[in-house]
Design an enzyme around this catalytic site. Sequence first.
Site, short mmCIF file in Angstrom:
data_model
loop_
_atom_site.label_atom_id
_atom_site.label_comp_id
_atom_site.label_asym_id
_atom_site.label_seq_id
_atom_site.Cartn_x
_atom_site.Cartn_y
_atom_site.Cartn_z
N HIS A 24 60.65 70.62 27.41
CA HIS A 24 61.11 69.51 26.58
C HIS A 24 61.79 70.07 25.34
CE1 HIS A 24 57.74 69.87 23.64
NE2 HIS A 24 57.16 70.46 24.67
N HIS B 230 65.24 69.07 22.21
CA HIS B 230 66.40 68.28 21.80
C HIS B 230 67.67 68.96 22.28
CE1 HIS B 230 63.79 65.68 19.63
NE2 HIS B 230 63.54 66.51 18.64
#
Length: 337
Positions: free
Chosen positions: A123, A125
Amino acid sequence: MTLPRFNVLIFVALFFLLWFIYFNYRLDKVQLDNQSNRYLPQANSDGTRSGYNPRKVIIYNRVPKTGSTTFTNAVAYDLCKKNGFHSIHLNMTKNRYSMNIVDQRTFVDNVTAWNEVSPAFYHGHVAFVDFTKFGYLNPIYINMVREPLDRLLSHYYFLRYGDNYRIGLKRSRAGNNETFDECVERKKKDCDMKMMWLQIPYFCGTHSFCTEVGSKLALDQAKSNLLNHYLLVGTTDRLIDFIALLEQVLPDFFHGALDHYNTLDENRAHLRYTKKKIPPSEQTLEIVRNDPIYQMEKEFYDFAKSQFEEQWNRVKLKDGSFIPKQFHYEKIKPPLE
Ligand SMILES: *[C@@H]1O[C@H](CO)[C@@H](O)[C@H](O)[C@H]1NC(C)=O
Ligand SMILES: *[C@@H]1O[C@H](CO)[C@@H](O)[C@H](O)[C@H]1NC(C)=O
Ligand SMILES: *[C@@H]1O[C@H](CO)[C@@H](O)[C@H](O)[C@H]1NC(C)=O
Ligand SMILES: *[C@@H]1O[C@H](CO)[C@@H](O)[C@H](O)[C@H]1NC(C)=O
C-alpha cells in the site's frame, strides 16, 4: 598414400573449427544469459515469473484523505499475521506519486521476484503501475475513492488542525485559521480546484497526461483502468461494505476482516479523522459545482461509485446476507473416476 592423410588433416581441421564455433556459441550464450539476468526480469511466456504468482500480490494504491489509514490499520495490519501475508508500505520520495519509467522497472522487478514476502499486500500513495508493459501479469489492484470536495475539505483542514492519529505532529499549515470559504473567496492556492485533480491521476497511471489538470484523456484512461485492472474499488462512505465484499472476493487475505472491524472500538474504527472541519457555505458550494476540474473528478467518482453499487446490489439479499452461489456443474463427460 598422400590422399587419406590429407583427408585426416581436413577432418581434424574441421573438428577444431566446429569445436571453436560451438565454444564461442556457449560463451556468447553465457554472457547473454548473464546480461539478461541483470537487465531483464525472467518472465515466462504466459506472463508469470518463476515464483511470481500475481494472485498472491495485492496493490492498494491509496489516495490521501480517503480513509485509507483506517482501512490499512484496521484490516491489513491487524490481519496480516493471522492470515499469513506481509503488509508493506511503499513510501514515495517527497510524495511524488507518479513513478518514472526506471523506478517502475525496479519496482516491477522487485515485486515479481520477492518471494520471501509472498503473499504480499503493498500500500502506498502511488499512481497505478501497469505490470503488463514489462511482460508480467498485473497483480490484484484494489482502491477506495471519496467524493472530491469532501476529500479536499478533509485535506484542507487536516493541514491546519491535524487529526487524532499522529497527535502532536505539527502540520504544515498549523496556526492558519483561514476557513475554506475564506480561502475560496480570496482565491488562495490551498483551495485551488487544481488540488482536486488527484483521484483521476491515481487511476490513470504514469503517463504524463495523467497529471495534466483537466485532461479528458486522463479521465478516460482512469475509467478504463478502473474497469480493466481493479478487482474492487470501494467508496469511503461505505467502508464496511467494501470490507465485507473484499472478504468474499479475496478470502485468503481478508478472511475474518468484517468481524474484526466490527469488534474495534469507536476510536479505532474511525481511526483517523480530521479534528476540525467547517462545512462550506452555499456560495462556496456553488463555485465548486461550476468548476470544470471538480466536474471531471466528480464524474470519475460517480463512475467508480456506481460500479461498486452495482456489484454490491447483485450479491446482496434483502436480509443483508450474501446471495448463495448462482451456478453449478453438470453433465461432466466422460464421468470422473
Ligand atoms: C556470469 O555471472 C556469474 C555470477 O553471476 C559469474 O561468476 C560468471 O563469471 C559470469 N560469466 C560470464 C561469462 O560473464
Ligand atoms: C516516508 O519516508 C520519509 C523519509 O524516510 C519519512 O520522513 C516519512 O515519515 C515516511 N512516510 C510515512 C508515511 O511513513
Ligand atoms: C526487493 O526490495 C527489497 C528492499 O529494497 C529488498 O530487501 C529485497 O531483497 C528485494 N527483493 C528482490 C527479490 O530483489
Ligand atoms: C485566527 O484566530 C485568532 C485568534 O486565535 C484571531 O485573532 C484571528 O482573527 C483569526 N483569524 C481569522 C482569519 O479568522
